[in-house]
Scaffold this motif. Structure first.
Motif, PDB file in Angstrom:
ATOM      1  N   LEU A 146       5.084  -3.349   1.099  1.00 18.48           N
ATOM      2  CA  LEU A 146       5.546  -4.397   2.012  1.00 18.48           C
ATOM      3  C   LEU A 146       4.319  -5.290   2.512  1.00 18.48           C
ATOM      4  CD1 LEU A 146       7.982  -1.677   4.384  1.00 18.48           C
ATOM      5  CD2 LEU A 146       8.290  -3.204   2.158  1.00 18.48           C
ATOM      6  N   ALA A 147       4.602  -6.459   2.888  1.00 14.52           N
ATOM      7  CA  ALA A 147       3.526  -7.404   3.244  1.00 14.52           C
ATOM      8  C   ALA A 147       4.047  -8.191   4.236  1.00 14.52           C
ATOM      9  CB  ALA A 147       2.971  -8.039   2.315  1.00 14.52           C
ATOM     10  N   ASN A 148       3.011  -8.492   5.435  1.00 14.14           N
ATOM     11  CA  ASN A 148       3.566  -9.333   6.468  1.00 14.14           C
ATOM     12  C   ASN A 148       2.339 -10.622   6.775  1.00 14.14           C
ATOM     13  OD1 ASN A 148       3.000 -10.067   9.763  1.00 14.14           O
ATOM     14  ND2 ASN A 148       5.339 -10.150   9.085  1.00 14.14           N
ATOM     15  N   GLY A 165       2.193  -0.473   3.755  1.00 14.19           N
ATOM     16  CA  GLY A 165       2.420  -1.815   4.554  1.00 14.19           C
ATOM     17  C   GLY A 165       1.070  -2.594   4.962  1.00 14.19           C
ATOM     18  N   LEU A 166       0.987  -3.864   4.430  1.00 16.81           N
ATOM     19  CA  LEU A 166      -0.280  -4.587   4.336  1.00 16.81           C
ATOM     20  C   LEU A 166       0.031  -5.679   5.693  1.00 16.81           C
ATOM     21  CD1 LEU A 166      -0.804  -5.280   0.674  1.00 16.81           C
ATOM     22  CD2 LEU A 166      -2.009  -3.726   2.290  1.00 16.81           C
ATOM     23  N   SER A 224       7.934  -9.198   1.395  1.00 16.84           N
ATOM     24  CA  SER A 224       7.701 -10.076   2.343  1.00 16.84           C
ATOM     25  C   SER A 224       8.843  -9.653   3.541  1.00 16.84           C
ATOM     26  CB  SER A 224       7.723 -11.457   2.417  1.00 16.84           C
ATOM     27  OG  SER A 224       7.332 -12.073   3.608  1.00 16.84           O
ATOM     28  N   VAL A 225       8.249  -8.942   4.706  1.00 18.14           N
ATOM     29  CA  VAL A 225       8.951  -8.459   5.726  1.00 18.14           C
ATOM     30  C   VAL A 225       8.434  -8.997   6.974  1.00 18.14           C
ATOM     31  CG1 VAL A 225       9.864  -6.577   4.264  1.00 18.14           C
ATOM     32  CG2 VAL A 225       7.885  -6.185   6.069  1.00 18.14           C
ATOM     33  N   PRO A 226       9.402  -8.713   7.911  1.00 21.21           N
ATOM     34  CA  PRO A 226       8.868  -9.089   9.432  1.00 21.21           C
ATOM     35  C   PRO A 226       7.939  -7.722   9.896  1.00 21.21           C
ATOM     36  CG  PRO A 226      11.395  -9.214   9.262  1.00 21.21           C
ATOM     37  CD  PRO A 226      10.961  -8.808   7.799  1.00 21.21           C
ATOM     38  N   SER A 270       6.693   1.928   6.807  1.00 17.81           N
ATOM     39  CA  SER A 270       5.378   1.974   5.981  1.00 17.81           C
ATOM     40  C   SER A 270       4.962   3.648   6.461  1.00 17.81           C
ATOM     41  CB  SER A 270       4.288   1.054   6.168  1.00 17.81           C
ATOM     42  OG  SER A 270       4.936  -0.180   5.961  1.00 17.81           O
ATOM     43  N   ASP A 271       4.412   4.265   5.059  1.00 16.97           N
ATOM     44  CA  ASP A 271       3.894   5.551   5.325  1.00 16.97           C
ATOM     45  C   ASP A 271       2.309   5.353   5.448  1.00 16.97           C
ATOM     46  OD1 ASP A 271       6.242   7.532   4.671  1.00 16.97           O
ATOM     47  OD2 ASP A 271       6.175   6.061   2.935  1.00 16.97           O
TER      48      ASP A 271
END
Length: 338
Positions: A174-176, A151-152, A189-191, A199-200
């Motif tokens: 995943l990125a926000n 997760g970024l 792109s996720v909330p 995310s791990d």
């Protein structure tokens, strides 16, 4: 043109380099800071007396006291992207130009990020430290990163490069970032709530400002998967260090890696860095010859432009830099113009 290079000898060796210094001397009369201590305020003004430009490393602040006591100063050039320690308003009051360098450290920082993530997943540093101390470490089960979720938080240049590498490693990414268009292959792109929950590995790479201060706080850490890995190479203020320490104690965060923190010069805090479930490095993300020379050469080109009577690239307050008129430069001109 007279220029003061504010780097200490150690900082100069690491972040300016012989080639850049030689190129700078071709376009300016250069005075070097030869002391071991970082200069600031009135001391910096005194050391740079008579110089028209100060080239400052990231540890050298641009304080109001420097601009107040530097009547000959025309430009304050930062050999970094980060200008948060420069009082641009004070510089502008005196008509002094402030510039920044371009981010030539993207690959360097991204590679460190991937290395830290692998280290946390497999315990490499711990095994090496045990062997070096004369102990035989006990092998433990590690984590395979292929198939795991990264997760970024933030999706700028470094995050995009990290994402490319992670996708090649067959990680789910995943990125926000509310300010970025996220459309790269393999990146979703996720909330923020989904990113934290799924995310791990979480990697905050957002721009540091008031809105992102402590974006990783106690609530964010509690919303992550238990046993998450956290990697911070962006800015120390993105992470609430007290909350992180508590999360490391409880096991909510299994381990963390950090190249930045709230200690001086954005170093990791010593109390966190000393923990056995933390990997810490002393703000070395951009400490490669390629990255350091890129930004040093930016300032060489900026000085060359000023000496030639042209507006340099990377200006932060061009409309207020009225002292440039002493060089025959129209402060309203476009960068690179006459």
């Amino acid at each position: 043109m007279r220029v003061f290079l504010a780097h200490t000898p150690e900082m100069r060796a690491n972040y300016y380099g012989a080639r850049a210094l030689a190129e700078l001397r071709k376009v300016a009369d250069v005075t070097l800071h030869e002391g071991a201590e970082t200069l600031s305020g009135a001391a910096l003004a005194a050391a740079a007396a008579g110089c028209q430009a100060i080239i400052a490393d990231r540890a050298t602040p641009g304080m109001a006291a420097t601009f107040d006591q530097s009547p000959d100063l025309l430009a304050f050039l930062r050999v970094a992207v980060d200008v948060s320690t420069i009082d641009i308003a004070a510089a502008s009051r005196h008509g002094v130009l402030v510039t920044q360098a371009t981010p030539g450290f993207v690959d360097s920082v991204a590679e460190l990020a991937i290395g830290m993530m692998v280290d946390l997943a497999r315990g490499i540093s711990g095994y090496a430290a045990a062997f070096q101390a004369g102990r035989v470490p006990e092998p433990r089960m590690g984590r395979q990163l292929a198939g795991r979720t990264l997760g970024l938080i933030g999706y700028g240049r470094i995050a995009r490069r990290v994402a490319q590498i992670a996708v090649a490693m067959r990680m789910r990414v995943l990125a926000n970032d509310p300010y970025a268009t996220i459309a790269d292959p393999g990146v979703e792109s996720v909330p923020m709530d989904r990113l934290l929950a799924e995310s791990d590995v979480v990697m905050p790479l957002a721009v540091a400002n008031d809105a992102t201060r402590h974006v990783v706080d106690a609530a964010a850490l509690a919303a992550m998967r238990r046993g998450v890995l956290l990697v911070n190479l962006s800015r120390g203020q993105l992470v609430d260090e007290a909350a992180l320490a508590a999360a490391l104690d409880s096991g909510q965060v299994a381990a963390a890696a950090m190249d930045v923190g709230m200690a001086p010069d954005q170093w990791p805090h010593p109390a966190l860095a000393a923990r056995p479930n933390v990997i810490a490095t002393p703000h070395i993300g951009g400490l490669t010859p390629e990255a350091a020379e890129h930004q040093a050469m930016d300032t060489v080109r900026q000085v060359a432009a000023l000496a030639a009577g042209r507006v340099p690239d990377g200006t932060m307050n061009l409309d207020r830099a009225h002292r440039l008129a002493r060089l025959g430069i129209n402060a309203g001109a476009a960068p690179g113009g006459g």
